[in-house]
Design a protein around this motif. Structure first.
Motif: not given
Length: 846
Positions: A496-497, A500, A503, A793, A796-797, A807
């Motif tokens: 996930a890190t 993001v 992105d 992700a 969120y992006s 991603p």
């Protein structure tokens, strides 16, 4: 009975020392990560609190946009103490001869003799007492350009040729020294450039503090002994003109350190998640260990021990294991907490890197121990119900009541939720985080259950090794689901890190190839420089550069209400100096969400219009709506118009966008400067364009987006490093849990394999089934976590960051394969002895 219980517990601890030490190390891994992150967090917060004066450089600060208003210094003078005036502004600087010029945007801080009033500004070579301030250079810039301190009496051409001087303003300034420690320097991913200190007298001589110059002013105040900064700040707020900001060193440090606090909070939440996962792992280990001791409990009952004795003996052993794990985790975590600030480098100011050791988080530790006690209690209760007849029969052991496990599980879940909420910035975020963690855990549990259900449906068609592997997983559903959850959560955090970060950085560093995604911006271009700079940028990029005029103005009224009285929720945004532009057509990065944009005024018959178009978020901040009349002060001339449209702006497009657009007829004839932007491929080409611009147009500031992208990437890499380290600890903890659970359940697995060998299964078939079992366990967990991380992700992006990217799922493949391979390796190593045992020896009980 007490003496018998204690002696039996000590005998078990001594006889099973190796196995129990491995269990303690498994639990200690999670506690170590928790204590490391909380220790680091406490050190940073303690450093911010204790070094706030050093971070600010004084007791109080008065901040103004531009010069201080007349009379402000006279109102401050009766307070006594010492004062120092500081002015900050960005500008271009360069060095080197004309044939080898290096240039870039920097942040200049003009200072007086008394600076800093608190903290430390170390310079090499040291500055002599009473020596006037010259140019002090950031060490990073000095290394990049090879800058060295100048010798007295050097001419300007010598200073530049030997890289001992900088072009600033209207002249050349010798380098007086290289900055070492600077307690007031606060790293930021979006800093415009390195900092250069310059004496106020030198800056004035170079024309950098003229009435038309754009800078911010900070008046630093050190109060007399005994004076209260808080009470003095209240007096100043009442006495000084409106628009000035007064802060104590505690208030200023809180604002300056907010990015550090945010990073700190993220790391702390990761540590808490590690603690909760370690509790899950400890539960799996202790449950497997205690379940394997049911026959020992039956033997004790046969020898006359009362029903509660076995449970008491193994409760003492479990408590000893947790206590040892706590001590080991505290020792390892304390060492890591002292070294972790060094990993974050310049993200943390030097003044707060070495805060004092914080107290042990007893509340969180006690809650974790209580959670372990709750989840272990049902297994201990089953030991209390063990019958001596268990020795005379094979099959499942004693089944306890389902009410106790449900109640204990609910209590442990409530404790975990309370821990997350208490450590969150606010309850809403805390409950959302707790819900997200529970949902993630549920998805991974669901993936395991789905895998077993697919096995039941297709068991008849599967190869024998795969069928045996899924059967072994189905025989231990609780342990398998826990292991899958811990492995999956560790993989999820890393991916996930990574997703993001990619992105965020990819749109900044990518090119469209059509000149429409600018990566070099030119600011403060004069009207007579536009054509020459346009030609220069076109030659470097191959495309026509984007350009826009910019008029500086102050918003004086909204819908007839003076801005000075405050409008909407954020009057400070309305009171600041605004940048206006005029435009006949919308850019492709803009869409109208309310109202209608004016017709193209370049078409025949177009009439003047008194209209403004606002970016929708900016309109909300200043409290303006469609139809409101806005009044601006443009160089002493009032300009009025109505808001006829609101726009949504895609800021990530890197086109020249503004909060406020005016109809061209409104600003015709107003004093303006131009902004140009170009898409230039390659860092060398951008540097060459920047150097040539600095040589031909010293007044123009050039912003290279590539440098900002590099700084953003470094900060995200640092956060990713901490995330990967903690996730690695989680994965290591999960693998240790797997090893310990295999060790604890070795006899059961040995018996299962012996029965299969007796029924005709070959050694190769059993080995293949074990490999499939652990590959499926690790691979399914990692694959489920990867899919979930990619989906979250992407959401969120697109929804939060408003990025038009997705991603790359291929980035997850190496980590998925690594997790599966490590799980298989640990599983096969832990099952080796059970696989090698002779069936006859096992079935005889030897």
């Amino acid at each position: 009975m007490t003496g018998f219980v204690l002696r039996s517990a000590l005998r078990e601890l001594r006889n099973q020392a190796g196995r129990l030490l491995l269990i303690a190390l498994c639990i200690a891994t999670g506690f170590a990560a928790f204590f490391a992150t909380y220790g680091f967090s406490g050190r940073v917060l303690e450093g911010i609190a204790s070094e706030s004066r050093a971070m600010l450089g004084a007791d109080l600060v008065v901040t103004a946009r531009g010069a201080l208003p007349p009379g402000a210094l006279e109102r401050v003078r009766p307070l006594g103490g010492t004062r120092s005036l500081v002015r900050d502004f960005p500008t271009m600087t360069s060095t080197g001869p004309d044939t080898d010029t290096a240039s870039r945007l920097v942040e200049v801080r003009c200072i007086e003799a008394a600076y800093p009033l608190a903290g430390r500004l170390a310079v090499e070579p040291p500055r002599g007492p009473g020596e006037p301030w010259g140019a002090l250079v950031d060490p990073g810039l000095a290394r990049a350009w090879g800058l060295r301190p100048a010798a007295p009496g050097m001419a300007a051409d010598q200073l530049l040729a030997q890289r001992r001087g900088l072009r600033l303003g209207d002249g050349v300034v010798p380098v007086q020294g290289i900055v070492g420690q600077d307690d007031t320097r606060h790293a930021s991913a979006f800093a415009l450039g390195p900092r250069i200190y310059l004496g106020a007298a030198t800056a004035g001589r170079l024309g950098m503090l003229s009435p038309r110059a754009r800078f911010s002013t900070r008046l630093l105040l050190n109060l007399p002994p005994g004076a209260s900064p808080a009470r003095t700040a209240e007096r100043l707020r009442a006495a000084l003109p409106r628009g000035l900001r007064v802060q104590t060193h505690e208030e200023a440090a809180t604002a300056l350190a907010q990015p550090i606090r945010n990073t700190n909070l993220f790391i702390r939440q990761l540590g808490l998640l590690t603690l909760l996962l370690s509790c899950l792992g400890a539960w799996a280990i202790l449950a497997a260990y205690l379940k394997g001791r049911e026959k020992d409990a039956a033997i004790l009952r046969c020898l006359g021990a009362p029903p509660g004795a076995p449970a008491a003996i193994f409760a003492i052993i479990a408590a000893a294991l947790v206590a040892l794990a706590l001590l080991l985790g505290l020792a390892a975590g304390s060492v890591a907490a002292r070294t972790l600030p060094g990993l974050l480098g310049d993200l943390i100011p030097q003044a707060i890197r070495q805060g004092g050791a914080p107290p042990v988080p007893w509340l969180e530790t006690a809650a974790a121990v209580l959670m372990l006690a709750l989840v272990t209690l049902p297994t201990l209760a089953r030991l209390r119900q063990v019958s001596p007849l268990l020795l005379l029969r094979e099959g499942p052991g004693t089944r306890g009541r389902r009410l106790l496990p449900l109640a204990c599980g609910a209590g442990a879940g409530a404790l975990a939720c309370a821990l997350v909420v208490l450590n969150a910035p606010n309850p809403r975020v805390g409950f959302a985080t707790a819900g997200g963690m529970a949902a993630l855990f549920g998805v991974l549990l669901g993936a395991f259950r789905l895998l077993l259900r697919l096995y039941r449906r297709g068991a008849a068609t599967l190869p024998l090794p795969l069928k045996l592997a899924l059967g072994q997983m189905g025989s231990r559903p609780a342990l398998g689901s826990l292991l899958m959850s811990v492995i999956g959560l560790s993989v999820f955090l890393v991916l996930a890190t990574r997703f993001v970060k990619d992105d965020l950085v990819r749109p900044l560093s990518s090119r469209r190839g059509d000149g429409k995604r600018a990566n070099v911006f030119f600011v403060d271009v004069q009207r007579d420089q536009v054509e020459a700079l346009r030609t220069l940028a076109r030659a470097a990029s191959g495309f026509e550069p984007m350009e826009a005029p910019m008029v500086r103005a102050r918003l004086t009224a909204i819908a007839g209400r003076p801005v000075a009285e405050g409008v909407g929720e954020a009057p400070a945004m309305a009171r600041r100096e605004q940048n206006l532009t005029w435009r006949s057509r919308l850019r492709e990065s803009e869409t109208v969400t309310q109202g209608a944009f004016w017709p193209d005024d370049t078409l025949p018959g177009a009439a003047p219009r008194e209209e403004f178009s606002l970016e929708e978020g900016f309109a909300r901040q200043i409290g303006a709506k469609l139809g409101d009349e806005l009044a601006f002060d443009v160089a002493g001339t009032e300009v009025r118009g109505r808001v006829t449209s609101l726009r949504h702006v895609v800021w990530q497009s890197f086109q020249i966008n503004f909060f406020i657009l005016a109809h061209p007829s409104l600003l015709r004839g107003a004093p303006a400067v131009w902004i140009l932007a170009a898409e230039v491929d390659g860092a060398p080409a951008r540097a060459a364009l920047q150097n040539e611009t600095a040589r031909r147009f010293p007044n123009i500031s050039t912003v290279d987006v590539g440098e900002i992208v590099e700084r953003v990437g470094k900060v995200l890499d640092l956060v990713g490093l901490v995330t990967r380290a903690l996730s690695g600890l989680m994965l290591a903890s999960a693998l240790l849990v797997l090893a310990a659970s295999l060790l604890a359940g070795r006899l059961d697995r040995q018996r299962d394999l012996a029965l299969l060998r007796t029924l005709g299964a070959s050694h190769g078939t059993l080995l293949a089934s074990l490999a499939w079992e652990f590959l499926l366990l690790g691979g399914s967990a990692a694959m489920s976590a990867g899919v979930l991380a990619w989906w979250l992700a992407r959401a969120y992006s697109s929804r939060v960051l408003q990025l038009e990217v997705a991603p790359d799922p291929r980035a997850a493949l190496p980590l998925v394969l690594l997790a599966a391979a490590l799980t298989a390796a640990v599983g096969l190593a832990g099952s080796y002895r059970a696989l090698q045992a002779k069936p006859m020896d096992v079935l005889r009980g030897d």
